[in-house]
Write an enzyme that holds these catalytic residues in place. Structure first.
Site, PDB file in Angstrom:
ATOM      1  N   LYS A 196       5.213 -12.187  16.320  1.00 22.72           N
ATOM      2  CA  LYS A 196       5.190 -12.785  15.289  1.00 22.72           C
ATOM      3  C   LYS A 196       4.133 -11.699  14.292  1.00 22.72           C
ATOM      4  CE  LYS A 196       5.579 -15.970  11.827  1.00 22.72           C
ATOM      5  NZ  LYS A 196       6.307 -14.956  11.040  1.00 22.72           N
ATOM      6  N   LYS A 210      -4.793 -13.156  16.703  1.00 19.55           N
ATOM      7  CA  LYS A 210      -4.778 -14.135  15.458  1.00 19.55           C
ATOM      8  C   LYS A 210      -3.972 -15.329  15.932  1.00 19.55           C
ATOM      9  CE  LYS A 210      -4.505 -12.094  11.617  1.00 19.55           C
ATOM     10  NZ  LYS A 210      -3.816 -11.594  10.467  1.00 19.55           N
ATOM     11  N   LYS A 224       4.341  -6.477  14.762  1.00 20.61           N
ATOM     12  CA  LYS A 224       4.290  -5.787  13.362  1.00 20.61           C
ATOM     13  C   LYS A 224       5.362  -4.571  13.056  1.00 20.61           C
ATOM     14  CE  LYS A 224       1.246  -6.589   9.958  1.00 20.61           C
ATOM     15  NZ  LYS A 224       0.578  -7.641   9.647  1.00 20.61           N
ATOM     16  N   THR A 272      -2.309 -17.710   2.993  1.00 20.85           N
ATOM     17  CA  THR A 272      -3.253 -16.614   3.296  1.00 20.85           C
ATOM     18  C   THR A 272      -4.478 -16.705   2.408  1.00 20.85           C
ATOM     19  OG1 THR A 272      -1.430 -15.421   4.280  1.00 20.85           O
ATOM     20  CG2 THR A 272      -3.653 -14.458   4.137  1.00 20.85           C
ATOM     21  N   ASN A 278      -0.808 -10.836  -3.189  1.00 20.26           N
ATOM     22  CA  ASN A 278      -0.748 -12.348  -2.562  1.00 20.26           C
ATOM     23  C   ASN A 278      -2.111 -12.834  -2.152  1.00 20.26           C
ATOM     24  OD1 ASN A 278      -0.419 -14.073  -0.030  1.00 20.26           O
ATOM     25  ND2 ASN A 278       1.385 -14.406  -1.405  1.00 20.26           N
ATOM     26  N   SER A 312       3.151 -20.091   8.394  1.00 20.27           N
ATOM     27  CA  SER A 312       4.469 -19.530   9.118  1.00 20.27           C
ATOM     28  C   SER A 312       4.967 -20.307  10.199  1.00 20.27           C
ATOM     29  CB  SER A 312       4.259 -17.955   9.475  1.00 20.27           C
ATOM     30  OG  SER A 312       4.362 -17.398   7.978  1.00 20.27           O
TER      31      SER A 312
HETATM   32  P1  NAD Z   1       0.020  -7.323  -1.458  1.00 27.80           P
HETATM   33  O1  NAD Z   1       1.021  -6.104  -1.313  1.00 27.80           O
HETATM   34  O2  NAD Z   1       0.672  -8.563  -1.893  1.00 27.80           O
HETATM   35  O3  NAD Z   1      -1.203  -6.759  -2.294  1.00 27.80           O
HETATM   36  C1  NAD Z   1      -2.067  -5.985  -2.151  1.00 27.80           C
HETATM   37  C2  NAD Z   1      -3.063  -5.602  -3.083  1.00 27.80           C
HETATM   38  O4  NAD Z   1      -3.821  -4.615  -2.869  1.00 27.80           O
HETATM   39  C3  NAD Z   1      -2.334  -5.140  -4.544  1.00 27.80           C
HETATM   40  O5  NAD Z   1      -3.114  -5.821  -5.503  1.00 27.80           O
HETATM   41  C4  NAD Z   1      -2.561  -3.892  -4.444  1.00 27.80           C
HETATM   42  O6  NAD Z   1      -2.659  -3.255  -5.764  1.00 27.80           O
HETATM   43  C5  NAD Z   1      -4.019  -3.628  -3.810  1.00 27.80           C
HETATM   44  N1  NAD Z   1      -4.349  -2.633  -3.460  1.00 27.80           N
HETATM   45  C6  NAD Z   1      -3.784  -1.524  -2.278  1.00 27.80           C
HETATM   46  N2  NAD Z   1      -4.322  -0.458  -2.222  1.00 27.80           N
HETATM   47  C7  NAD Z   1      -5.567  -0.621  -2.839  1.00 27.80           C
HETATM   48  C8  NAD Z   1      -6.714  -0.027  -2.966  1.00 27.80           C
HETATM   49  N3  NAD Z   1      -6.801   1.269  -2.342  1.00 27.80           N
HETATM   50  N4  NAD Z   1      -7.805  -0.246  -3.855  1.00 27.80           N
HETATM   51  C9  NAD Z   1      -7.645  -1.476  -4.503  1.00 27.80           C
HETATM   52  N5  NAD Z   1      -6.500  -2.232  -4.312  1.00 27.80           N
HETATM   53  C10 NAD Z   1      -5.395  -1.750  -3.633  1.00 27.80           C
HETATM   54  O7  NAD Z   1      -0.437  -7.548   0.049  1.00 27.80           O
HETATM   55  P2  NAD Z   1      -1.158  -8.831   0.532  1.00 27.80           P
HETATM   56  O8  NAD Z   1      -0.285  -9.584   1.272  1.00 27.80           O
HETATM   57  O9  NAD Z   1      -2.094  -9.576  -0.413  1.00 27.80           O
HETATM   58  O10 NAD Z   1      -2.056  -8.422   1.909  1.00 27.80           O
HETATM   59  C11 NAD Z   1      -3.397  -7.739   1.588  1.00 27.80           C
HETATM   60  C12 NAD Z   1      -4.238  -7.714   3.117  1.00 27.80           C
HETATM   61  O11 NAD Z   1      -3.723  -8.911   3.607  1.00 27.80           O
HETATM   62  C13 NAD Z   1      -3.607  -6.662   3.921  1.00 27.80           C
HETATM   63  O12 NAD Z   1      -4.545  -6.277   4.807  1.00 27.80           O
HETATM   64  C14 NAD Z   1      -2.511  -7.614   4.782  1.00 27.80           C
HETATM   65  O13 NAD Z   1      -2.206  -7.054   5.986  1.00 27.80           O
HETATM   66  C15 NAD Z   1      -3.661  -8.780   4.911  1.00 27.80           C
HETATM   67  N6  NAD Z   1      -2.706 -10.006   5.025  1.00 27.80           N
HETATM   68  C16 NAD Z   1      -1.699 -10.447   4.405  1.00 27.80           C
HETATM   69  C17 NAD Z   1      -1.118 -11.816   4.766  1.00 27.80           C
HETATM   70  C18 NAD Z   1      -0.036 -12.433   3.883  1.00 27.80           C
HETATM   71  O14 NAD Z   1       0.234 -13.631   4.167  1.00 27.80           O
HETATM   72  N7  NAD Z   1       0.564 -11.608   2.916  1.00 27.80           N
HETATM   73  C19 NAD Z   1      -1.468 -12.312   6.157  1.00 27.80           C
HETATM   74  C20 NAD Z   1      -2.629 -11.897   6.550  1.00 27.80           C
HETATM   75  C21 NAD Z   1      -3.083 -10.652   6.357  1.00 27.80           C
END
Ligand code: NAD
Length: 437
Positions: A82, A106, A118, A212, A243, A372
């Protein structure tokens, strides 16, 4: 001359490079020492089960662009692989491998019957857009949507061809969202094949979209409660407003915290009096960035990390706090790891010495995979969970994880190490039980 090996023995031989030393590897090695797991067994727990490389040919204006992608199936001792699909200009095989391993940790920490995997898709949308801009009759974001759709169609075709459906169950990660999961479902027509499907699609889960960020805020508030701090006196800075970052900001703002600074890839906002988070969310929904929200009070990442705030939440990419900048951090209470592996091992150690707590990623951002898991259960069992049931379940899981981590913290040395001990022990037991070790 040394004879070439008949078959590759591991991923290192396959791709002819070695995995760099990283935090999850070091933490697991330390956990194995405390748990009495042999180094031979540890290697099997750490290394992925399979790595798949896939080329994705996608056409733009009559020209084929070959996109590289990889899937790391890390461990399924406790259940199906997952983990999210990351679409970014800087993914690489070792980052995907560490992210996959982190998913195994996790799901085990949250005690879910799932494993870890992944996918990484390497694409620089800006570069490709610049190349074709003159020929394309569309703006940048329309191009990204179109190109991502074509990439996903190609990706899912190969995924189905390789019979990975229900073996590896994807979800969103950086660069992907419910929209891409819907494209996945369009090909499989199986509600259990993918999670974080958008509202109204067979087997979708109310609350998954926010889960999240909600979990991140809940974990932060739980920690503040534990150390006797009133949320209304707390200042927060957040890197990333996608997100995870946006929903974490929303729930912290709702609980009374003052979110004073937020950056995304294109810009940042710094308002000492506190940002109106719902207004910023509405702005970002329309403009697809926070850039331009407050032209007078802007901030970049470098300054965001140096702000004297109580809580710092990296919610974008990994490895953003390391030895090069951790001494500059002026955060007072805790770094809350909403992103995956944002703090390097050295930085984690040095923050610990300064008395700054690191709330670990595999705990903080587990809300997404916990939700999920419910969505997957809906897909395989036909049951339905209401929105309030999802949030009650998330709170219960976070309460359990935090209590377990606190119980193990003294022996392990920190919450991060305690989380790793709990997860490693569960994975080890499952592998032993199933004769995989
Ligand atoms: P996303 O694509 O929805 O958003 C990413 C955000 O980070 C955007 O606002 C983007 O502009 C910003 N960003 C990217 N690079 C940047 C930088 N250098 N400086 C500042 N801002 C920057 O992604 P997400 O789903 O919100 O995921 C964010 C983090 O959370 C990731 O590390 C991801 O692995 C982790 N994560 C996400 C989920 C999920 O359910 N979506 C679950 C667990 C972990």
């Amino acid at each position: 001359m040394k004879a070439a090996p008949k078959y590759v023995r591991n991923i290192e031989q396959f791709i002819c490079s070695r995995e760099p030393q990283n935090r999850s590897g070091i933490l697991m090695r330390d956990s194995a020492g405390r748990l009495g797991i042999s180094s031979a067994d540890l290697l099997q727990i750490q290394k992925p089960y399979t790595f798949i490389y896939q080329r994705l040919p996608v056409e733009v204006e009559g020209e084929v662009i070959n996109i590289s992608s990889g899937i790391v199936l890390h461990n399924r001792a406790r259940g199906p692989y997952k983990g999210g699909i990351r679409i970014a200009p800087d993914v690489n095989v070792w980052e995907t491998t560490e992210l996959a391993r982190l998913m195994t940790l996790k799901t085990a920490l949250a005690n879910l019957e799932l494993g870890g995997g992944k996918a990484g898709i390497l694409v620089d949308f800006e570069k490709i857009y610049q190349r074709f801009e003159k020929m394309l009759n569309m703006d940048y974001y329309s191009f990204v949507d179109m190109f991502k759709t074509n990439i996903m169609k190609e990706f899912v075709d190969h995924f189905v061809e390789r019979s990975l459906v229900r073996i590896y169950i994807p979800a969103p990660d950086m660069g992907s969202s419910g929209r891409e999961m819907m494209l996945f479902y369009n090909r499989t027509h199986d509600p259990a094949s993918v999670t974080a499907k958008p509202e109204g699609i067979e087997g979708w889960l109310p609350g998954r979209h926010e889960a999240t960020g909600f979990g991140t805020a809940y974990a932060t508030l739980k920690y503040l409660d534990k150390i006797g701090k009133n949320p209304s006196k707390i200042t927060v800075a957040i890197q990333g407003f996608g997100n995870v970052g946006s929903h974490a900001a929303f729930y912290l703002h709702e609980a009374g915290c003052k979110v004073v600074a937020i950056t995304d890839l294109y810009g940042g906002v710094h308002q000492e009096a506190g940002i109106d988070v719902p207004a910023l969310m509405a702005y970002a929904r329309e403009k697809r960035s926070i850039r331009g929200y407050d032209q007078k009070r802007t901030i970049d990442n470098q300054h965001l990390f140096r702000l004297p705030v109580d809580i710092l939440i990296p919610a974008a990419s990994g490895h953003v706090v390391d030895q090069s900048n951790c001494d500059e951090l002026r955060v007072r209470l805790a770094v809350v790891e909403a992103a995956n592996m944002p703090v390097s091992y050295d930085a984690f150690r040095s923050l610990q010495q300064r008395g700054i707590v690191v709330l670990p990623d595999n705990y903080v951002n587990s809300g997404g995979v916990i939700a999920s898991d419910l969505e997957y259960k809906q897909g395989i069992g036909g049951v339905r969970f209401a929105r309030e049931e999802v949030f009650t379940h998330l709170r219960k899981k976070f309460d359990e994880m935090f209590a377990e981590m606190l119980e193990r913290k003294e022996n392990a040395g920190s919450l991060s190490q305690a989380a790793c001990d709990i997860a490693t022990e569960r994975i080890y037991r499952a592998m032993k039980t199933r004769s995989l070790l």
